[in-house]
Structures are given as structure tokens and as C-alpha cells.
Design a protein around this motif. Structure first.
Motif, PDB file in Angstrom:
ATOM      1  N   VAL A 166       0.875  -1.169   0.000  1.00 27.25           N
ATOM      2  CA  VAL A 166       0.000   0.000   0.000  1.00 27.25           C
ATOM      3  C   VAL A 166       0.909   1.214   0.000  1.00 27.25           C
ATOM      4  O   VAL A 166       1.786   1.331   0.848  1.00 27.25           O
ATOM      5  N   SER A 167       0.733   2.099  -0.975  1.00 25.88           N
ATOM      6  CA  SER A 167       1.651   3.226  -1.061  1.00 25.88           C
ATOM      7  C   SER A 167       0.978   4.529  -0.652  1.00 25.88           C
ATOM      8  O   SER A 167      -0.240   4.693  -0.766  1.00 25.88           O
ATOM      9  N   GLN A 168       1.777   5.453  -0.171  1.00 29.96           N
ATOM     10  CA  GLN A 168       1.283   6.755   0.253  1.00 29.96           C
ATOM     11  C   GLN A 168       1.677   7.809  -0.780  1.00 29.96           C
ATOM     12  O   GLN A 168       2.767   7.754  -1.330  1.00 29.96           O
ATOM     13  N   PRO A 169       0.820   8.770  -1.015  1.00 28.90           N
ATOM     14  CA  PRO A 169       1.114   9.833  -1.974  1.00 28.90           C
ATOM     15  C   PRO A 169       2.001  10.893  -1.330  1.00 28.90           C
ATOM     16  O   PRO A 169       1.527  11.953  -0.917  1.00 28.90           O
ATOM     17  N   ILE A 170       3.288  10.591  -1.290  1.00 32.27           N
ATOM     18  CA  ILE A 170       4.207  11.428  -0.512  1.00 32.27           C
ATOM     19  C   ILE A 170       4.201  12.882  -0.950  1.00 32.27           C
ATOM     20  O   ILE A 170       4.149  13.802  -0.126  1.00 32.27           O
ATOM     21  N   GLU A 171       4.240  13.101  -2.266  1.00 36.16           N
ATOM     22  CA  GLU A 171       4.277  14.481  -2.755  1.00 36.16           C
ATOM     23  C   GLU A 171       3.047  15.264  -2.300  1.00 36.16           C
ATOM     24  O   GLU A 171       3.147  16.412  -1.870  1.00 36.16           O
ATOM     25  N   SER A 172       1.898  14.636  -2.406  1.00 39.08           N
ATOM     26  CA  SER A 172       0.667  15.323  -2.010  1.00 39.08           C
ATOM     27  C   SER A 172       0.660  15.602  -0.519  1.00 39.08           C
ATOM     28  O   SER A 172       0.221  16.665  -0.069  1.00 39.08           O
ATOM     29  N   ILE A 173       1.127  14.639   0.243  1.00 44.97           N
ATOM     30  CA  ILE A 173       1.177  14.835   1.688  1.00 44.97           C
ATOM     31  C   ILE A 173       2.052  16.035   2.015  1.00 44.97           C
ATOM     32  O   ILE A 173       1.669  16.924   2.787  1.00 44.97           O
ATOM     33  N   ALA A 174       3.212  16.081   1.377  1.00 51.04           N
ATOM     34  CA  ALA A 174       4.129  17.195   1.630  1.00 51.04           C
ATOM     35  C   ALA A 174       3.487  18.519   1.224  1.00 51.04           C
ATOM     36  O   ALA A 174       3.514  19.490   1.983  1.00 51.04           O
ATOM     37  N   ALA A 175       2.892  18.540   0.042  1.00 48.24           N
ATOM     38  CA  ALA A 175       2.295  19.784  -0.448  1.00 48.24           C
ATOM     39  C   ALA A 175       1.201  20.270   0.488  1.00 48.24           C
ATOM     40  O   ALA A 175       1.140  21.455   0.837  1.00 48.24           O
ATOM     41  N   LYS A 176       0.342  19.357   0.915  1.00 46.93           N
ATOM     42  CA  LYS A 176      -0.746  19.737   1.802  1.00 46.93           C
ATOM     43  C   LYS A 176      -0.221  20.197   3.157  1.00 46.93           C
ATOM     44  O   LYS A 176      -0.711  21.166   3.739  1.00 46.93           O
ATOM     45  N   ALA A 177       0.777  19.489   3.646  1.00 49.56           N
ATOM     46  CA  ALA A 177       1.340  19.859   4.948  1.00 49.56           C
ATOM     47  C   ALA A 177       1.910  21.270   4.891  1.00 49.56           C
ATOM     48  O   ALA A 177       1.684  22.083   5.786  1.00 49.56           O
ATOM     49  N   VAL A 178       2.628  21.546   3.814  1.00 44.81           N
ATOM     50  CA  VAL A 178       3.194  22.887   3.645  1.00 44.81           C
ATOM     51  C   VAL A 178       2.071  23.915   3.573  1.00 44.81           C
ATOM     52  O   VAL A 178       2.115  24.957   4.235  1.00 44.81           O
ATOM     53  N   SER A 179       1.078  23.615   2.796  1.00 45.77           N
ATOM     54  CA  SER A 179      -0.047  24.543   2.647  1.00 45.77           C
ATOM     55  C   SER A 179      -0.726  24.801   3.990  1.00 45.77           C
ATOM     56  O   SER A 179      -1.040  25.936   4.344  1.00 45.77           O
ATOM     57  N   TYR A 180      -0.939  23.744   4.749  1.00 43.81           N
ATOM     58  CA  TYR A 180      -1.537  23.893   6.083  1.00 43.81           C
ATOM     59  C   TYR A 180      -0.658  24.757   6.976  1.00 43.81           C
ATOM     60  O   TYR A 180      -1.137  25.609   7.706  1.00 43.81           O
ATOM     61  N   LEU A 181       0.631  24.501   6.906  1.00 48.59           N
ATOM     62  CA  LEU A 181       1.533  25.247   7.785  1.00 48.59           C
ATOM     63  C   LEU A 181       1.581  26.721   7.400  1.00 48.59           C
ATOM     64  O   LEU A 181       1.553  27.599   8.269  1.00 48.59           O
ATOM     65  N   LEU A 182       1.634  26.965   6.109  1.00 47.07           N
ATOM     66  CA  LEU A 182       1.654  28.362   5.649  1.00 47.07           C
ATOM     67  C   LEU A 182       0.403  29.085   6.125  1.00 47.07           C
ATOM     68  O   LEU A 182       0.462  30.213   6.612  1.00 47.07           O
ATOM     69  N   ASP A 183      -0.723  28.430   5.979  1.00 50.20           N
ATOM     70  CA  ASP A 183      -1.975  29.035   6.448  1.00 50.20           C
ATOM     71  C   ASP A 183      -1.900  29.357   7.935  1.00 50.20           C
ATOM     72  O   ASP A 183      -2.225  30.457   8.367  1.00 50.20           O
ATOM     73  N   ALA A 184      -1.440  28.381   8.691  1.00 51.61           N
ATOM     74  CA  ALA A 184      -1.381  28.581  10.142  1.00 51.61           C
ATOM     75  C   ALA A 184      -0.403  29.703  10.493  1.00 51.61           C
ATOM     76  O   ALA A 184      -0.673  30.537  11.360  1.00 51.61           O
ATOM     77  N   MET A 185       0.719  29.741   9.791  1.00 53.75           N
ATOM     78  CA  MET A 185       1.731  30.751  10.104  1.00 53.75           C
ATOM     79  C   MET A 185       1.259  32.146   9.719  1.00 53.75           C
ATOM     80  O   MET A 185       1.715  33.130  10.281  1.00 53.75           O
ATOM     81  N   SER A 186       0.346  32.200   8.775  1.00 49.95           N
ATOM     82  CA  SER A 186      -0.160  33.522   8.405  1.00 49.95           C
ATOM     83  C   SER A 186      -1.442  33.834   9.171  1.00 49.95           C
ATOM     84  O   SER A 186      -2.206  34.715   8.795  1.00 49.95           O
ATOM     85  N   GLY A 187      -1.677  33.088  10.224  1.00 53.95           N
ATOM     86  CA  GLY A 187      -2.779  33.426  11.105  1.00 53.95           C
ATOM     87  C   GLY A 187      -4.128  32.822  10.751  1.00 53.95           C
ATOM     88  O   GLY A 187      -5.143  33.158  11.331  1.00 53.95           O
TER      89      GLY A 187
END
Lengths: 358, 358
Positions: free
Chosen positions: B295-316
Motif C-alpha cells: 500500500v503506497s502513500q502519496p508522498i508528494e501530495s502529503i508534503a504539499a498539503k502539509a506545507v499549505s496547512y503550515l503556511l496558512d497557520a503561520m499567516s494566522g
DNA sequence: TTGTAAGCGTTATCAC
DNA sequence: GTGATAACGCTTACAA
């Protein structure tokens, strides 16, 4: 005990609670007892106050004042490559044990990117940089900044930065000699596309020298960095067009894996019909069918030495001499052995060199 | 043109050269045209001066003043593991494209270390943290700091931090159901020693549910993080003692590789005598003999989403909802198929496998 | 349209 | 032994 929002606890807060001055707090917590002999009670009060407030000095403010960030940088081609991954892990723990944090950047073998990252990190204020350079273009600018740099995995000519890693020429020559002794003569080489990596040239040259007069590298096939389906197919096709090939050599772990895939796709049996060997060991190498004969690098030692070199340089005592670590030929089963001679296999397990090195 | 020692070029230097005030330099270079309309000539003069001196603002000073370091942290169990390596690489480029640098730390699945790293990074002043937690002990303290955190690869209960990754329960259940359909009933599971990783429990539970009533996990074998010879032997021995075992499932990439090694050592042929499958795909999985069903994980998507979530959080603008990405069953040849039914394999293809036909 | 000045949290220099 | 004070390089009200 009073858990305040951590972030905003400043030295002044501690000072106020302990009934002393900011500077006293700073000196006591930094153990600057050089000239200052404090009363035991003062020391105690400060330490208690600091602990109770959970005080941690702001590394930003400290960095601004002292000029040291306690941050080191690591620049490699691709952190997702297992070689660099292991290297990074070891470097990170090594540095951390000396209170340095590690910042990581990937160049994807692109010189412009590398230059940007170097510049970035230097201006960011890192205390030192460990880099596996993609090439020496644009490096001059960084060298003048004065930030200590250690080269790892790939040497560079024309700079004063020390190199830590294996002797690539020797390592490849060792493999070449082994191939020659096994009777291989017609070689195909798979290497990464990075045009400016000097290491590849050394490995190639070493390999050819080891192979001797009768050996010939009949083609060099370049694959992209994050090897994909396209590379696999292209290489597979090339293999089909080279029916007389004796052996394929991968110049990096990814290349070797791609070669293995392509050989399988092309339906060539290893090692009976054709041999396969590579530079760089990796976890699955011994699991493949057949297990792969490779030259391996002592990653942990490389990391440890690189860290040690960097720490020295950051503390004002730069080393200038390179540090060459021994590579090791790991004989598995991806090359056919000479008929009836098997103990020869053991000889090669630990061989160094008997010829003149250059 | 005048390449000065870079490091020491300050805003005052630029100001002096341009014949203006420091603040003017700051505002123009930061494009703070909100309230300030500068004369085109002033702007030009400042920009020229900055460029000619090769001025770069000190991020340390800026951080001290603004409270933002433009530094993000990544905490994982082991950066040398290919899964985390790929994740880190993708996260790094994602963050960098938004001008954030990345700091990396490894916990080795140790809770105390994790706690220290969290604390370190927070006090270091990172603007945000992406973490694949080893467990939720000692997390509370970090949560109160206010530093934005995104959970990746492993969810955590009881915190408000969002999780980005696959649905582990579902992924494992999918694999379990597939095993059940193939008729497997007696299962051995190989998992990492990390006692507090909740993900493993989810995967285990999902697997068991997928297997149904007739399936049984007869043992769970824990191996160390950087799997070594000892693990391999111990597992091999366990396999020898389990002659009736149907199939072995590795709960992470390293576990699956170790299982493969042990099976080979124990002389059990895959998939004829015993099956093998795992969670997590990896480069060499399709190269092994037999190629591994995983069973494989979509690593690129996970990374992209994580970054997006973090950016959102960091910008308040923190997200609170988790982000579940689809996992994918990749059917290869390490499980025996039901007699005479082969198109069944294709059925499973529609779930999203990219089986390499050859 | 631009300058002045305060201040971020430390540490280092000097004074007492 | 300890405290005041300046300075690191930048941003940002507040003036002008």
C-alpha cells in the motif's frame, strides 16, 4: 512551576524575579565566571528564577549580539536520495551534540540553485556549511564571505575548502581492476545527468584505468536525477542494442538500480549473460536477485569527520588538508566469477591497492 | 559592482551611499508603499545602492524586530528512512518557494528527544513546525507555546493540530481485505519497536478488520528502527518456528524489507510457500524477487498539503480539519493469486494500482 | 515624501 | 560582586 507562555519570558523577567540586573542573569546563566565571582546566593536565586519561569534565552537576540547563530547548513543534490539521507541524519546528530542546529537545502544538481542556497545560507547567518557541490561555478563568491565550508562526498579544485570523503578515483579503479580480473572487457556505464559533478569524471577515469588496456567503456548512459520510467526504458533500449556488452556499471546508487531495472526489462540475466556492479551500497542491494556487487562508502565516518572539520573551522581552527576515507569493495553475486576459483572472492573482500596512486 | 565582504553590509551603508535615511532604505526594499509614496528617483537610488553593495538584510536582526524567523522545523523519526527523506525533500522545496528555510531534526522514535526538539525549535523561534510524532507524551507543553504545528504521517489524539496523511486504518483494511480475498488466514506482522506510534495501532486494527473473522494475526514481531543483522536473524528464527504461516505483512517500508530478508534466510519461497506484503512503497520494491505488493502513500501530495496547512497557520489562518489523502494498493507478485482467476488482479487495478506489466 | 527615534533581547564594556 | 549602559541591524509608529 509557573508555566508562562514560554515565548515571552525574557532575561529581564528573570532579573526582576531574582532581584538582580539583566547582565547578572546573562553572566550567571552563561557561566561567565572568568572575571566575575558571584555570591553563591545570587547564583542560586538566578538559577531558581530562571527555572521557575522556564526561561530560555532568545537565540535570535543572542545571534544578533554575538554574531553566532548556532546554525549550520547542509547543501546536497537531493535529500531524498538514500545516500544523502543517511549522511544528513548522521551529520544532524553529530552537530546537535555540539548544540548546533541543521538547515538543509537541495540543489537538484543545479548550479544556479546551489549558488542561491549558498548565498542564502551565508546571509541567513549560518556559522558554517557542509556541501556536496554540484560543481564549482559561482562558488568564488561564497568563498569570500568567510563562512567556513567543508566539502563532503565531492571534492572541488581551486578552493581552500577541505574535502571529506572517499578517494573516488581509487574506489572506481578498485572496481575496474576487479572487473578486469574477472575477464570483463566491454563495459557500459550508467551515470547521473549532472554535467558538472567532478566526482563522476574521477570515477569514470578510475574505472577505465582499473580496467586496463583490454577493457573498453563502449557507452556512457546518462539518466535523470530522480530516475523514472523514461530513463528505465531508454536504458533498456540501449541495452537491447548492445548485445555484446559484458557488464554494466552504475556510478551512483540510483544509477545502479535503474540499470538493474533496465536489465530485467531487456530480459538479460545477471550475472550469467551480463554482469552488474555499482558505486554506492544501499539497503536493498543485498536483497536483489542477484545481490549486487558494489563499492561502498563509510557514510557514518564521512559524516563524523565532516562535522569535526566544520566544528574546528567554526571555532577558528580550520583544517586545510583533505580527509580521504577508505571505500570498500563488497563482493556479492552480480558478477560471474572465474571458473573454479572461488577463494579469490575472499581476497577481494578487503583489498586496498598495490599500485601507485595518483 | 563593489563586492564587499557581504556579511557586514548594513542598511546604514546603503542609506549613506544613497544619501537617505536607514528607514527609507528599509521601507523601499520591503515594498512598504502602504502609506509611503517615494519619489521615483529615491527608489532608484536606494535600489541601485543596495545592488551595488550587494546588500542583504540580516535575517537575524529582522527576526528580532519582527518576531518572524522565516524558519520552519521538521521533526521526524529518522531522516535517513526513504519515506521521510522523500517527504523532507518535498517539504523543503515547498517551503522554500514561499521563502521559508527548513530545519530538520530526528527523534529516533524517542519521546524525550522529541520533546527536546520541539522545545528547542520553539525557543529557537521557528515560525512553524511539521512533525511526524513518535507519540503524544510531552506534547502539551509545546501546544501552549502558540507555535503553529501540523501533524504529518501520524495523527495525534487530544490536540488541536491538524493531521495530513493517509487514513491508516482504511489503508491497512484495504490490504487486509485483499489478503482475505486471496484466501490468506494466518498472518505474521512485522512492525517497528516504537511503542507510542499510534499509526501502528491503526494499521494493525485496520488489517485485522479487513482480514475478517477467519483471519488471525498469530504474532507481531517488533524490529529496531535502523533495522540490522540482529533483527533479521531474530525474525528469521521466528519464521522458522511458524511453519503454518500464510503471509507476512510489514507495517513500514523497513519492516517489509527486513521481512523479505528474513524469509530469504529462512529459505521460504515467496509467494509460493508464503506471501509477503507491506505498507509503504519504496524504490526497490518492484525490483525484488518477487516484486512486492504494497500500500503506497502519496508522498508528494502529503508534503504539499502539509506545507499549505503550515503556511496558512503561520499567516494566522489555521485549519483545524484533518486532510486525509488516498492511499493506493499496488499489486505486484509477492502474493499468490487464487487458482485460475487472474483478471481478478485487474479488478484491483481499478482501486488504483499501477502494476508494471511486462 | 522623508526623517527621527524607540525598541526587539542579548551580551560586553565600563564603572562602582 | 554587581549594576548601568551601549550596541548588534532592523522595522515602525510618529513627526514633519
Amino acid at each position: 512551576m509557573c508555566m508562562k507562555s514560554a515565548q515571552s519570558v525574557t532575561a529581564s523577567d528573570v532579573a526582576r524575579l531574582a532581584g538582580v540586573d539583566r547582565s547578572t542573569v546573562s553572566r550567571i546563566l552563561n557561566r561567565s565566571f572568568d572575571q566575575h565571582h558571584y555570591a553563591p546566593e545570587t547564583i542560586d536565586a538566578v538559577q531558581k528564577a530562571a527555572k521557575s519561569l522556564n526561561y530560555r534565552p532568545s537565540s535570535t537576540a543572542r545571534a544578533l549580539r554575538t554574531g553566532r547563530t548556532m546554525l549550520a547548513g547542509l547543501i546536497v543534490a537531493d535529500i531524498s536520495n538514500s545516500f544523502f539521507g543517511q549522511l544528513a541524519a548522521a551529520i544532524e546528530v553529530g552537530l546537535r551534540s555540539h548544540n548546533y542546529r541543521l538547515m538543509i537545502a537541495s540543489t537538484s544538481e543545479d548550479l544556479a540553485t546551489q549558488c542561491r542556497h549558498l548565498d542564502d545560507m551565508i546571509h541567513q547567518g549560518v556559522d558554517g556549511i557542509i556541501i556536496s557541490p554540484a560543481g564549482n561555478k559561482g562558488i568564488a563568491h561564497a568563498v569570500s564571505s568567510g563562512t567556513p565550508v567543508v566539502l563532503v562526498d565531492r571534492p572541488l579544485s581551486g578552493v581552500s575548502w577541505p574535502y571529506v570523503g572517499i578517494d573516488n578515483h581509487n574506489a572506481a579503479r578498485q572496481l575496474g581492476e576487479y572487473l578486469r580480473e574477472l575477464g570483463y572487457q566491454t563495459i557500459g556505464v550508467v551515470l547521473p545527468q549532472s554535467k558538472d559533478d567532478p566526482t563522476l569524471k574521477w570515477r569514470l577515469r578510475g574505472l577505465e584505468i582499473g580496467l586496463g588496456k583490454r577493457g573498453r567503456v563502449v557507452w556512457k548512459h546518462a539518466v535523470s536525477l530522480r530516475t523514472g520510467e523514461a530513463d528505465r526504458r531508454a536504458l533498456s533500449q540501449r541495452l537491447s542494442q548492445s548485445p555484446n556488452l559484458d557488464v554494466v556499471v552504475g556510478l551512483t546508487n540510483d544509477c545502479t538500480v535503474t540499470a538493474m531495472e533496465a536489465l530485467r526489462d531487456a530480459g538479460r540475466r545477471v550475472p550469467d549473460e551480463i554482469g552488474l556492479a555499482g558505486v554506492d551500497d544501499f539497503r536493498a542491494a543485498q536483497l536483489l536477485d542477484p545481490p549486487l556487487t558494489v563499492v561502498s562508502q563509510p557514510i557514518e565516518s564521512i559524516a563524523a569527520k565532516a562535522v569535526s572539520y566544520l566544528l574546528d573551522a567554526m571555532s577558528g581552527h580550520p583544517r586545510t588538508e583533505d580527509c580521504l576515507l577508505p571505500s570498500q569493495l563488497i563482493v556479492r553475486r552480480s558478477l560471474r566469477l572465474p571458473n573454479g576459483n572461488t577463494d579469490h572472492l575472499d581476497n577481494f573482500g578487503s583489498i586496498g591497492n598495490k599500485e601507485t596512486s595518483r
